[in-house]
Structures are given as structure tokens and as C-alpha cells.
Design a protein around this motif. Sequence first.
Motif, PDB file in Angstrom:
ATOM      1  N   ALA A  20      60.201  81.400  67.909  1.00  0.00           N
ATOM      2  CA  ALA A  20      60.154  80.020  67.411  1.00  0.00           C
ATOM      3  C   ALA A  20      59.725  79.098  68.535  1.00  0.00           C
ATOM      4  N   SER A  21      58.864  78.166  68.211  1.00  0.00           N
ATOM      5  CA  SER A  21      58.407  77.211  69.217  1.00  0.00           C
ATOM      6  C   SER A  21      58.198  75.857  68.569  1.00  0.00           C
ATOM      7  N   GLY A  22      58.060  74.848  69.440  1.00  0.00           N
ATOM      8  CA  GLY A  22      57.849  73.492  68.936  1.00  0.00           C
ATOM      9  C   GLY A  22      59.006  72.601  69.308  1.00  0.00           C
ATOM     10  N   SER A  23      59.067  71.482  68.631  1.00  0.00           N
ATOM     11  CA  SER A  23      60.116  70.496  68.905  1.00  0.00           C
ATOM     12  C   SER A  23      61.376  70.882  68.141  1.00  0.00           C
ATOM     13  N   ILE A  24      62.181  71.717  68.764  1.00  0.00           N
ATOM     14  CA  ILE A  24      63.369  72.281  68.120  1.00  0.00           C
ATOM     15  C   ILE A  24      64.605  71.837  68.879  1.00  0.00           C
ATOM     16  N   PHE A  25      65.609  71.315  68.189  1.00  0.00           N
ATOM     17  CA  PHE A  25      66.847  70.993  68.889  1.00  0.00           C
ATOM     18  C   PHE A  25      67.918  72.050  68.666  1.00  0.00           C
ATOM     19  N   SER A  26      67.744  72.866  67.629  1.00  0.00           N
ATOM     20  CA  SER A  26      68.709  73.929  67.360  1.00  0.00           C
ATOM     21  C   SER A  26      68.154  74.836  66.268  1.00  0.00           C
ATOM     22  N   ILE A  27      68.606  76.079  66.274  1.00  0.00           N
ATOM     23  CA  ILE A  27      68.241  77.003  65.198  1.00  0.00           C
ATOM     24  C   ILE A  27      69.516  77.629  64.665  1.00  0.00           C
ATOM     25  N   ASN A  28      69.715  77.550  63.380  1.00  0.00           N
ATOM     26  CA  ASN A  28      70.853  78.208  62.767  1.00  0.00           C
ATOM     27  C   ASN A  28      70.508  79.667  62.477  1.00  0.00           C
ATOM     28  N   GLY A  29      70.509  80.042  61.232  1.00  0.00           N
ATOM     29  CA  GLY A  29      70.204  81.423  60.893  1.00  0.00           C
ATOM     30  C   GLY A  29      68.723  81.745  61.030  1.00  0.00           C
ATOM     31  N   MET A  30      68.457  82.996  61.335  1.00  0.00           N
ATOM     32  CA  MET A  30      67.100  83.517  61.345  1.00  0.00           C
ATOM     33  C   MET A  30      67.111  84.812  60.566  1.00  0.00           C
ATOM     34  N   GLY A  31      65.966  85.165  60.026  1.00  0.00           N
ATOM     35  CA  GLY A  31      65.958  86.379  59.221  1.00  0.00           C
ATOM     36  C   GLY A  31      64.579  86.958  59.041  1.00  0.00           C
ATOM     37  N   TRP A  32      64.587  88.128  58.462  1.00  0.00           N
ATOM     38  CA  TRP A  32      63.352  88.821  58.120  1.00  0.00           C
ATOM     39  C   TRP A  32      63.330  89.086  56.617  1.00  0.00           C
TER      40      TRP A  32
ATOM     41  N   ASN B 227      61.857  84.080  59.122  1.00  0.00           N
ATOM     42  CA  ASN B 227      62.355  82.840  58.524  1.00  0.00           C
ATOM     43  C   ASN B 227      63.423  82.251  59.436  1.00  0.00           C
ATOM     44  N   ALA B 228      63.437  80.932  59.523  1.00  0.00           N
ATOM     45  CA  ALA B 228      64.458  80.282  60.348  1.00  0.00           C
ATOM     46  C   ALA B 228      64.867  78.949  59.757  1.00  0.00           C
ATOM     47  N   ASP B 229      66.119  78.628  59.949  1.00  0.00           N
ATOM     48  CA  ASP B 229      66.654  77.306  59.626  1.00  0.00           C
ATOM     49  C   ASP B 229      66.659  76.528  60.938  1.00  0.00           C
ATOM     50  N   ALA B 230      65.573  75.810  61.172  1.00  0.00           N
ATOM     51  CA  ALA B 230      65.343  75.225  62.492  1.00  0.00           C
ATOM     52  C   ALA B 230      65.496  73.709  62.464  1.00  0.00           C
ATOM     53  N   GLY B 231      66.144  73.191  63.460  1.00  0.00           N
ATOM     54  CA  GLY B 231      66.309  71.754  63.590  1.00  0.00           C
ATOM     55  C   GLY B 231      65.094  71.131  64.254  1.00  0.00           C
ATOM     56  N   SER B 232      64.397  70.326  63.509  1.00  0.00           N
ATOM     57  CA  SER B 232      63.180  69.694  64.014  1.00  0.00           C
ATOM     58  C   SER B 232      63.519  68.387  64.720  1.00  0.00           C
ATOM     59  N   SER B 233      63.107  68.294  65.983  1.00  0.00           N
ATOM     60  CA  SER B 233      63.310  67.055  66.730  1.00  0.00           C
ATOM     61  C   SER B 233      62.419  65.952  66.184  1.00  0.00           C
ATOM     62  N   TYR B 234      61.338  66.343  65.561  1.00  0.00           N
ATOM     63  CA  TYR B 234      60.384  65.362  65.011  1.00  0.00           C
ATOM     64  C   TYR B 234      60.948  64.728  63.742  1.00  0.00           C
ATOM     65  N   TYR B 235      61.491  65.560  62.865  1.00  0.00           N
ATOM     66  CA  TYR B 235      62.005  65.047  61.593  1.00  0.00           C
ATOM     67  C   TYR B 235      63.505  64.767  61.639  1.00  0.00           C
ATOM     68  N   HIS B 236      64.173  65.164  62.728  1.00  0.00           N
ATOM     69  CA  HIS B 236      65.608  64.910  62.895  1.00  0.00           C
ATOM     70  C   HIS B 236      66.434  65.541  61.782  1.00  0.00           C
ATOM     71  N   ARG B 237      66.019  66.692  61.346  1.00  0.00           N
ATOM     72  CA  ARG B 237      66.790  67.419  60.347  1.00  0.00           C
ATOM     73  C   ARG B 237      66.379  68.879  60.385  1.00  0.00           C
ATOM     74  N   TYR B 238      67.193  69.702  59.667  1.00  0.00           N
ATOM     75  CA  TYR B 238      66.871  71.130  59.633  1.00  0.00           C
ATOM     76  C   TYR B 238      65.810  71.396  58.569  1.00  0.00           C
ATOM     77  N   LEU B 239      64.920  72.290  58.907  1.00  0.00           N
ATOM     78  CA  LEU B 239      63.842  72.691  58.015  1.00  0.00           C
ATOM     79  C   LEU B 239      63.854  74.199  57.857  1.00  0.00           C
TER      80      LEU B 239
END
Length: 121
Positions: free
Chosen positions: A24-36, A96-108
Motif C-alpha cells: 500500500a502506498s500514498g497518503s495513508i494515515f492508517s490501515i485497518n484490515g487487509m485481505g486477499w 484489498n485494504a481498509d485504508a485511511g486516506s489523508s487526502y479524504y480524511h476517512r477510511y476507503l
Amino acid sequence: QVQLVESGGGLVQAGGSLRLSCVASGSIFSINGMGWYRQAPGKQRELVAIISSSGSTNYADSVKGRFTISRDNSKTTVYLQMHSLKPEDTAVYYCNADAGSSYYHRYLEVWGQGTLVTVSS
């Protein structure tokens, strides 16, 4: 933006092993679950394995005992170690990841582009 890039797919004979990676890369402040997940030709996408931020894992019954999901210490990379591969494991594997976007200020929910795994009999 948040991106997931998979690697490690390829052609392997039945009984062989492969290791998939997803970074995972980009403007991320946190990542919750990840999966395949995987999608075989003509079939719906299905869960293969997931791992939480605390390390808890869950697997599809079809891969239990053969596949192992793990994350690195930075928690931005997830792996899928696959052993005893079968022809029915042939599919495009998606990260797949539940990633916190620093750009949108929410999890995506973010998906990678997929990597093809082909198991020959």
C-alpha cells in the motif's frame, strides 16, 4: 490517493507454492484490515483470507491449511503464502485494504489491480 500494488503471481504446477505480495502506498494515515480475494473465470470474486490490524486472520475453507496471510511490521504490506496449490486455485488474486486516506480524511476500501495465478495439472 491510496494505491495497492500486487506482485508474485505466475504459472506453477499443481502441488507447488507461490507467494503474493501487496504494498500500500500514498497518503495513508492508517490501515485497518487487509485481505486477499480471487476471481476465477466465469465466477464471482470470493474471499481468500483477511488479516486485521491486530493480526487476527480468517480464511476461506477451501484454502485453510494451505495458505497463510501475514503483514509486515509497518502494516502496509500484506503477503499470501500459498502451498499445495491446486488447479482450482487458478484465478486473478486481488489485494484489498481498509485504508485511511489523508487526502479524504476517512477510511476507503481500496483494491489492487490483481495478479494472475495459474496452476497447471
